[in-house]
Scaffold this motif. Sequence first.
Motif: not given
Length: 147
Positions: A109-110, A105-107, A97, A100-103
């Motif tokens: 985290a998901v 990180g989304i790649i 989580w 998720v707050f980093t660009f």
Amino acid sequence: MSENPVDPGQPAAPPPPPPQDHHQSGVAAQERQWAMFAHLAAILGAILTSGIGGWGTFLGPLIIWLVKKESMPFVDDQAKEALNFNITVAIVWVVLWLLVFTFVGIIIAVPGFLITGIAWLVLTIIAAIKANDGIAYRYPFSWRLVK
């Protein structure tokens, strides 16, 4: 040889074996059942509360461990194992989580949520089945925080 009262010409059938409280593993049926519940309580907690990685996933194993640790050694072991695994998964989800707050990180985290969630469900079901068989299950990715 005694005679069968239903058919006097036939020998009596041997008496049935006494009911056994222990499984071939040597663990009593009640202990195996409670150990299985300790693992499955995490799934129930995920359904009833905030999902995988939330507080509900380790609340059930924690309650079972606190109630049964003194009277049932197998449940003590398996409930601690379930508790440690679910705390580990919760820590991983908190880190995901935060990512998720980093660009980038989304790649990460998901897919991380998806992989962790599937692994959590599969390993929890395997652990419950093993515990019901009287086998002490060890999760492959778990920090032993509660000893």
